[in-house]
Design a protein around this motif. Structure first.
Motif, short mmCIF file in Angstrom:
data_model
loop_
_atom_site.label_atom_id
_atom_site.label_comp_id
_atom_site.label_asym_id
_atom_site.label_seq_id
_atom_site.Cartn_x
_atom_site.Cartn_y
_atom_site.Cartn_z
N ALA A 117 0.82 -1.21 0.00
CA ALA A 117 0.00 0.00 0.00
C ALA A 117 0.86 1.26 0.00
O ALA A 117 0.50 2.27 -0.62
CB ALA A 117 -0.93 0.00 1.21
N LEU A 118 1.98 1.22 0.70
CA LEU A 118 2.87 2.38 0.76
C LEU A 118 3.73 2.52 -0.49
O LEU A 118 4.42 3.53 -0.66
CB LEU A 118 3.79 2.26 1.99
N GLY A 119 3.72 1.51 -1.36
CA GLY A 119 4.56 1.56 -2.55
C GLY A 119 6.03 1.35 -2.25
O GLY A 119 6.90 1.80 -3.00
N THR A 120 6.32 0.63 -1.16
CA THR A 120 7.71 0.44 -0.73
C THR A 120 8.46 -0.47 -1.70
O THR A 120 9.62 -0.20 -2.05
CB THR A 120 7.76 -0.17 0.68
N GLY A 121 7.82 -1.54 -2.15
CA GLY A 121 8.48 -2.47 -3.07
C GLY A 121 9.70 -3.10 -2.44
O GLY A 121 9.70 -3.50 -1.27
N GLY A 122 10.76 -3.18 -3.21
CA GLY A 122 12.00 -3.79 -2.72
C GLY A 122 12.89 -2.85 -1.95
O GLY A 122 14.01 -3.22 -1.57
N ARG A 123 12.42 -1.63 -1.69
CA ARG A 123 13.23 -0.66 -0.95
C ARG A 123 13.17 -0.94 0.55
O ARG A 123 12.33 -1.69 1.04
CB ARG A 123 12.74 0.76 -1.23
N ARG A 124 14.09 -0.35 1.28
CA ARG A 124 14.06 -0.40 2.74
C ARG A 124 13.30 0.80 3.27
O ARG A 124 13.61 1.94 2.90
CB ARG A 124 15.50 -0.40 3.30
N LEU A 125 12.32 0.54 4.12
CA LEU A 125 11.53 1.63 4.69
C LEU A 125 12.17 2.12 5.97
O LEU A 125 12.27 1.39 6.96
CB LEU A 125 10.10 1.15 4.95
N VAL A 126 12.60 3.37 5.96
CA VAL A 126 13.23 4.02 7.11
C VAL A 126 12.17 4.91 7.76
O VAL A 126 11.60 5.79 7.10
CB VAL A 126 14.44 4.88 6.68
N TYR A 185 16.92 7.06 -3.78
CA TYR A 185 15.48 6.84 -3.83
C TYR A 185 15.11 5.40 -4.15
O TYR A 185 14.10 4.89 -3.67
CB TYR A 185 14.89 7.78 -4.91
N ASP A 186 15.90 4.74 -4.96
CA ASP A 186 15.58 3.36 -5.36
C ASP A 186 16.01 2.33 -4.33
O ASP A 186 15.71 1.15 -4.49
CB ASP A 186 16.20 3.05 -6.72
N ALA A 187 16.69 2.77 -3.29
CA ALA A 187 17.12 1.85 -2.23
C ALA A 187 16.31 2.05 -0.95
O ALA A 187 16.14 1.11 -0.17
CB ALA A 187 18.61 2.02 -1.93
N TYR A 188 15.81 3.28 -0.72
CA TYR A 188 15.17 3.60 0.55
C TYR A 188 13.89 4.41 0.33
O TYR A 188 13.82 5.25 -0.57
CB TYR A 188 16.10 4.40 1.45
N GLY A 215 19.30 0.44 -6.40
CA GLY A 215 18.95 -0.01 -5.05
C GLY A 215 19.68 -1.27 -4.63
O GLY A 215 19.18 -2.05 -3.82
N GLY A 216 20.88 -1.50 -5.19
CA GLY A 216 21.66 -2.68 -4.84
C GLY A 216 21.25 -3.94 -5.57
O GLY A 216 21.82 -5.01 -5.33
N ARG A 217 20.28 -3.86 -6.48
CA ARG A 217 19.83 -5.04 -7.23
C ARG A 217 20.15 -4.86 -8.71
O ARG A 217 20.05 -3.75 -9.25
CB ARG A 217 18.33 -5.26 -7.05
N ALA A 218 20.49 -5.94 -9.36
CA ALA A 218 20.91 -5.92 -10.76
C ALA A 218 19.85 -6.57 -11.64
O ALA A 218 19.35 -7.65 -11.33
CB ALA A 218 22.24 -6.64 -10.93
N ASN A 219 19.51 -5.90 -12.74
CA ASN A 219 18.55 -6.43 -13.71
C ASN A 219 19.15 -6.34 -15.12
O ASN A 219 19.73 -5.31 -15.48
CB ASN A 219 17.24 -5.65 -13.68
N ARG A 220 18.99 -7.41 -15.88
CA ARG A 220 19.44 -7.40 -17.27
C ARG A 220 18.44 -6.63 -18.11
O ARG A 220 17.23 -6.71 -17.94
CB ARG A 220 19.57 -8.82 -17.81
N VAL A 221 18.97 -5.85 -19.07
CA VAL A 221 18.16 -5.07 -19.99
C VAL A 221 18.62 -5.37 -21.41
O VAL A 221 19.82 -5.37 -21.70
CB VAL A 221 18.28 -3.55 -19.71
#
Length: 562
Positions: free
Chosen positions: A194-203, A231-234, A538-544
């Protein structure tokens, strides 16, 4: 069916049967006290023998928020003058302050917060824990309450130091608010979605009220963290004491936070939602407020950000928690606290704050029903689940972007331009950013709405890309996000391209980044990005994978939308 008063607090029915009725008055003098009272409503849930009333105890500068909270809950309120002129079978309060002695009925006092770790200089006995001060708990040497419910046996011992008389009416029930939080912990994935946090860390920043609170001492802290945490990590949220909302009013409270709110700060509502956000949190930065103890009970790592003063009571559970937690020393403290956290370590520091976990409502029911002269209901008292937090409105419309290319890998860090540091370029979202950002962005992109609005107008994806480049001289790359895994982009050299983003997997969890961050990585590689590369956000790797956009992709209709 006709009824009439019997004179002894019961009502008689027309067929001669006695229908027992009891009146319970919930007396609150502030919003936070009222919120605590609402958490114990399940004690009486489903019992039509109990009539529930609410009144505002005068004398607090924070009372306005209490009335609003009662209204939202749909409670039946009665004016103070009427309340003190009537007799009730039970009076329930979560603060001993105010003219409670003017009310008629046995008084039950509930925990006002966790840990009783704060004293208010210049108030009461001086140095006594707020909520356990003999100045408010006794009158002429006798306890003002018929029953004082506490969360832990150590609080009984602490109260006995203040007043042996007040300690004689105590019972240890546990903390009803904690019980509600723990019952709702299983909803964590739902809250984060609901918060749209996704794979980020919520501080989560938690701030108590008053001159020694975190927000009063470091009002710019939310903006500073947003500027220092990618922004993409937290994701960042703020839980502020209800007194801060009440004292300043919503407008005055929010306006100093406006740069941070525009940059994506989640501001939790003071009733219920604060606890939902705490359940969703990954790490908590806290001053000496009791919210830190609730976070630790959820086993969230706590970072201590109290700079000292006269309010924190030495040796209290809050003081012990903060003393054993890492100190806040800037944004880098967040990653260090997460890396250094060991499961169970934070929870272990709450041993002297909370007893009888998962039993508080049952124990409280067993204690108060004898005061009503009633047998308790046969069904269990079950905590009400916390509400799903509201999804944050909007988000940053423009980002300062930093990128680093190494071989076939590009690392992307985005910071909200409203508060962020300087970047290598500016990326702006068409339809969300303002004119200033659209006219200066090197990357301008848009998200394709799922459904066209009524009477919608649209353009082909190719037309939108070309028009955007033509209408914005500073723009070097235009992009359209068609789905979480597909983007189209065009630059001032070469044909339009389609970028397909692959899921990454770790420990059985799939992850897709924000496609806008991938467009930032592509823009960094202009004018000739490789046909296949890795984008790290955000510390994660994705192939493009890149390929010329097909005629069908370019013909896709891009609707004007919200």
């Amino acid at each position: 069916m006709d009824t009439w008063a019997t004179g002894d607090g019961r009502r008689a029915t027309g067929d001669g049967r006695q229908a027992t009725r009891r009146s319970v008055l919930f007396a609150a003098r502030s919003a936070v006290a009222l919120h605590r009272l609402l958490d114990v409503l399940p004690v009486f849930e489903g019992d039509d023998r109990v009539e529930r009333y609410f009144t505002l105890v005068p004398g607090s500068e924070f009372g306005v928020g209490a009335l609003a909270a009662v209204g939202r809950a749909g409670g039946r309120t009665i004016p103070w003058d009427e309340a003190r002129g009537r007799a009730f079978d039970l009076v329930v309060a979560a603060s001993p302050k105010g003219e409670l002695s003017e009310l008629h009925g046995p008084l039950v006092l509930l925990p006002h917060g966790a840990g009783y770790g704060k004293t208010l200089p210049g108030e009461g006995s001086g140095g006594a824990p707020s909520g356990l001060d003999r100045a408010y708990l006794t009158s002429r040497g006798r306890p003002v309450a018929a029953l004082h419910a506490l969360a832990h046996p150590s609080q009984v011992d602490r109260l006995a130091v203040e007043s042996r008389a007040a300690a004689t009416v105590t019972t240890v029930t546990g903390d009803p608010t904690l019980e509600r939080i723990l019952e709702s912990a299983v909803l964590r994935p739902k809250f984060r979605a609901a918060l749209g946090t996704g794979g980020r860390r919520l501080v989560v920043i938690t701030s108590t009220w008053g001159p020694e609170s975190l927000l009063r001492r470091r009002p710019s802290l939310p903006a500073e963290l947003l500027a220092g945490l990618p922004y993409d990590a937290y994701q960042l949220a703020l839980v502020a004491h209800p007194n801060e909302h009440s004292e300043r009013g919503a407008l005055q409270f929010r306006e100093p936070l406006r740069p941070a709110l525009d940059a994506g700060l989640v501001l939790a509502e003071p009733h219920e939602e604060w606890a939902s956000v705490l359940v969703a949190a990954d790490v908590v930065i806290s001053d000496h407020g009791s919210t830190a103890l609730y976070a630790a009970a959820l086993d969230r790592p706590v970072i201590a950000a109290y700079d000292g003063g006269r309010e924190l009571i030495p040796g209290s559970p809050t003081a012990e928690l903060l003393a054993g937690s890492p100190r806040f020393a800037g944004p880098d403290s967040v990653g260090a606290a997460l890396a250094g956290h060991r499961p169970g370590a934070a929870r272990a520091r709450t041993g002297l704050a909370f007893a009888h976990q998962h039993e508080a409502l049952a124990r409280l029911r067993a204690s108060v029903y004898p005061l009503l002269g009633l047998d308790p209901p046969a069904w269990p008292a079950v905590p009400r689940l916390l509400p799903v937090p509201a999804r944050p409105a909007g988000g940053p419309g423009a980002f300062a972007v930093r990128t680093r290319i190494s071989g076939t890998e590009v690392r992307v860090e985005r910071f909200p331009d409203r508060v962020g540091p300087d970047g290598h370029f500016l990326a702006a979202e068409s339809g969300s950013a303002g004119r200033r950002h659209e006219e200066t962005a090197g990357l301008l992109y848009r998200r394709s709405p799922g459904e066209p609005a009524p009477h919608a107008e649209g353009r082909s994806a190719e037309r939108w890309l070309l028009d955007t480049l033509a209408d914005h001289p500073a723009c070097q790359t235009a992009g359209i996000i068609l789905s979480p895994e597909l983007c189209l982009l065009a630059s001032r050299s070469g044909p339009p391209l389609a970028a397909r983003i692959e899921q990454s997997r770790q420990d059985g969890t799939a992850y897709l980044p924000d496609p806008a961050a991938v467009l930032c990585g592509l823009h960094a590689w202009r004018p000739a990005p490789p046909p296949e590369f890795t984008c790290v956000t955000g510390g994660r790797a994705n192939r493009v994978r890149l390929a010329p956009a097909t005629p069908a992709e370019l013909a896709r209709t891009v609707w004007a939308g919200p």
